[in-house]
Design a protein around this motif. Sequence first.
Motif, PDB file in Angstrom:
ATOM      1  N   GLY A   9      37.776  47.656  44.937  1.00 22.35           N
ATOM      2  CA  GLY A   9      39.212  47.677  44.637  1.00 22.35           C
ATOM      3  C   GLY A   9      39.956  46.944  45.728  1.00 22.35           C
ATOM      4  O   GLY A   9      39.958  47.386  46.880  1.00 22.35           O
ATOM      5  N   ASN A  10      40.544  45.807  45.362  1.00 18.74           N
ATOM      6  CA  ASN A  10      41.290  45.003  46.329  1.00 18.74           C
ATOM      7  C   ASN A  10      42.780  45.308  46.166  1.00 18.74           C
ATOM      8  O   ASN A  10      43.399  44.863  45.200  1.00 18.74           O
ATOM      9  N   PHE A  11      43.321  46.069  47.111  1.00 16.94           N
ATOM     10  CA  PHE A  11      44.740  46.461  46.993  1.00 16.94           C
ATOM     11  C   PHE A  11      45.673  45.296  47.338  1.00 16.94           C
ATOM     12  O   PHE A  11      46.877  45.407  47.140  1.00 16.94           O
ATOM     13  N   LYS A  12      45.129  44.234  47.901  1.00 14.02           N
ATOM     14  CA  LYS A  12      45.928  43.096  48.375  1.00 14.02           C
ATOM     15  C   LYS A  12      47.021  43.607  49.339  1.00 14.02           C
ATOM     16  O   LYS A  12      46.812  44.612  49.998  1.00 14.02           O
ATOM     17  N   MET A  13      48.192  42.947  49.371  1.00 14.70           N
ATOM     18  CA  MET A  13      49.240  43.387  50.315  1.00 14.70           C
ATOM     19  C   MET A  13      50.155  44.414  49.616  1.00 14.70           C
ATOM     20  O   MET A  13      51.359  44.217  49.492  1.00 14.70           O
ATOM     21  N   TYR A 164      32.503  36.563  41.569  1.00 18.71           N
ATOM     22  CA  TYR A 164      32.934  35.375  40.830  1.00 18.71           C
ATOM     23  C   TYR A 164      34.295  35.689  40.222  1.00 18.71           C
ATOM     24  O   TYR A 164      34.412  36.565  39.355  1.00 18.71           O
ATOM     25  N   GLU A 165      35.312  34.997  40.731  1.00 14.70           N
ATOM     26  CA  GLU A 165      36.677  35.273  40.280  1.00 14.70           C
ATOM     27  C   GLU A 165      37.332  33.957  39.845  1.00 14.70           C
ATOM     28  O   GLU A 165      37.872  33.223  40.686  1.00 14.70           O
ATOM     29  N   PRO A 166      37.266  33.661  38.541  1.00 15.86           N
ATOM     30  CA  PRO A 166      37.984  32.459  38.090  1.00 15.86           C
ATOM     31  C   PRO A 166      39.466  32.627  38.412  1.00 15.86           C
ATOM     32  O   PRO A 166      40.073  33.648  38.051  1.00 15.86           O
ATOM     33  N   TRP A 168      42.156  31.391  37.408  1.00 16.95           N
ATOM     34  CA  TRP A 168      43.090  31.506  36.283  1.00 16.95           C
ATOM     35  C   TRP A 168      43.098  32.913  35.678  1.00 16.95           C
ATOM     36  O   TRP A 168      43.980  33.242  34.895  1.00 16.95           O
ATOM     37  N   ALA A 169      42.118  33.718  36.047  1.00 17.34           N
ATOM     38  CA  ALA A 169      42.049  35.076  35.484  1.00 17.34           C
ATOM     39  C   ALA A 169      42.614  36.125  36.436  1.00 17.34           C
ATOM     40  O   ALA A 169      42.793  37.282  36.051  1.00 17.34           O
ATOM     41  N   ILE A 170      42.903  35.722  37.678  1.00 15.55           N
ATOM     42  CA  ILE A 170      43.343  36.710  38.676  1.00 15.55           C
ATOM     43  C   ILE A 170      44.822  37.040  38.494  1.00 15.55           C
ATOM     44  O   ILE A 170      45.673  36.145  38.579  1.00 15.55           O
ATOM     45  N   GLY A 171      45.086  38.292  38.228  1.00 12.92           N
ATOM     46  CA  GLY A 171      46.463  38.760  38.142  1.00 12.92           C
ATOM     47  C   GLY A 171      47.228  38.225  36.940  1.00 12.92           C
ATOM     48  O   GLY A 171      48.448  38.344  36.872  1.00 12.92           O
ATOM     49  N   SER A 211      41.512  40.233  36.257  1.00 14.96           N
ATOM     50  CA  SER A 211      42.148  41.024  35.195  1.00 14.96           C
ATOM     51  C   SER A 211      41.223  42.050  34.550  1.00 14.96           C
ATOM     52  O   SER A 211      41.319  42.312  33.355  1.00 14.96           O
ATOM     53  N   VAL A 212      40.326  42.621  35.352  1.00 14.81           N
ATOM     54  CA  VAL A 212      39.527  43.747  34.846  1.00 14.81           C
ATOM     55  C   VAL A 212      40.443  44.968  34.786  1.00 14.81           C
ATOM     56  O   VAL A 212      41.229  45.218  35.703  1.00 14.81           O
ATOM     57  N   ASN A 213      40.353  45.705  33.692  1.00 15.74           N
ATOM     58  CA  ASN A 213      41.167  46.915  33.571  1.00 15.74           C
ATOM     59  C   ASN A 213      40.367  48.017  32.886  1.00 15.74           C
ATOM     60  O   ASN A 213      39.197  47.826  32.536  1.00 15.74           O
ATOM     61  N   TYR A 229      32.425  44.839  39.448  1.00 14.53           N
ATOM     62  CA  TYR A 229      33.719  44.147  39.365  1.00 14.53           C
ATOM     63  C   TYR A 229      34.417  44.171  40.716  1.00 14.53           C
ATOM     64  O   TYR A 229      34.249  45.120  41.487  1.00 14.53           O
ATOM     65  N   LEU A 230      35.213  43.142  40.946  1.00 12.16           N
ATOM     66  CA  LEU A 230      36.214  43.225  42.002  1.00 12.16           C
ATOM     67  C   LEU A 230      37.555  43.320  41.266  1.00 12.16           C
ATOM     68  O   LEU A 230      37.897  42.437  40.471  1.00 12.16           O
ATOM     69  N   VAL A 231      38.258  44.392  41.519  1.00 11.25           N
ATOM     70  CA  VAL A 231      39.457  44.716  40.746  1.00 11.25           C
ATOM     71  C   VAL A 231      40.675  44.609  41.655  1.00 11.25           C
ATOM     72  O   VAL A 231      40.686  45.184  42.750  1.00 11.25           O
ATOM     73  N   GLY A 232      41.686  43.881  41.211  1.00 12.58           N
ATOM     74  CA  GLY A 232      42.914  43.787  41.987  1.00 12.58           C
ATOM     75  C   GLY A 232      43.924  44.813  41.499  1.00 12.58           C
ATOM     76  O   GLY A 232      43.855  45.996  41.824  1.00 12.58           O
TER      77      GLY A 232
HETATM   78  C1  PEP Z   1      41.537  40.142  42.797  1.00 11.14           C
HETATM   79  O1  PEP Z   1      42.572  40.045  43.434  1.00 11.14           O
HETATM   80  O2  PEP Z   1      40.438  40.076  43.380  1.00 11.14           O
HETATM   81  C2  PEP Z   1      41.626  40.370  41.348  1.00 11.14           C
HETATM   82  C3  PEP Z   1      40.551  40.254  40.624  1.00 11.14           C
HETATM   83  O3  PEP Z   1      42.880  40.673  40.851  1.00 11.14           O
HETATM   84  P1  PEP Z   1      43.245  41.217  39.377  1.00 11.14           P
HETATM   85  O4  PEP Z   1      42.220  42.257  39.015  1.00 11.14           O
HETATM   86  O5  PEP Z   1      44.603  41.776  39.507  1.00 11.14           O
HETATM   87  O6  PEP Z   1      43.156  40.051  38.452  1.00 11.14           O
END
Ligand code: PEP
Length: 248
Positions: A9-13, A164-166, A168-171, A211-213, A229-232
Amino acid sequence: MARTFFVGGNFKMNGSKDSIKKIVEDLNAADLPSDVEVVISPPALYILWAKELLTNPTIKVAAQNSFPKSSGAYTGEISAPEIKDAGAEWVILGHSERRTIIKETDEFIAEKTAHALENGLGVILCIGELLEERDGGQTLVVCNRQLDAVIDKVKDWSNIVIAYEPVWAIGTGLAATPEDAQATHLEIRKYLAEKLGEEQASKIRILYGGSVNGKNAKSFSACPDIDGYLVGGASLKPEFIDIIKSRE
Ligand code: PEP
């Protein structure tokens, strides 16, 4: 090769003492599967706070960045030994937000990866292509180039998890399809096998991120080369627990 499923889980800032307390308390109270490795990554300022609150010893903590020196005159940076001292065991490196906004190069990310590993951290190494690169058929060229920089500096990949985080799919809410993600993961694994040998490649976990949910997570989990998954965004919400449980 059985690879332990991994959910980061990547909380970012994002976050405050209160909001991180709520997330950690919810995780502590949840009945999480014992066969999933869970790592949360709060902003660096809150690593100690998260560690203090976590009562489930199987949940680990990651920093979101580290500098490739252990200490010294590097104002504003944080080092791998400091991250370890705060109790975190992982660091996320090469996230696309750092590659594109902070302009980190492949070589710098590789240097940071080598230094973090030498100092005992596990590395969640993010790779992935921009939309125009995907549209130009360059997905694997980009991923392989990003991997090559690290392969040049690191031979033992046992403490690296690839995300692997395309980009265009992030956020964006536009996740890759499980079929597309699986196909890319398979190619990444083949490339790693070519460069590092079949045995190492078969053990490296490759996470999907973008954008995994709580609703779509399950659809990725059946793919043979998607090891978590790496989830933002969704890692800040109660659905993070559904994502961790998505294979049940
Ligand atoms: C991320 O920041 O690594 C990420 C995958 O973000 P999100 O799940 O919000 O697309």
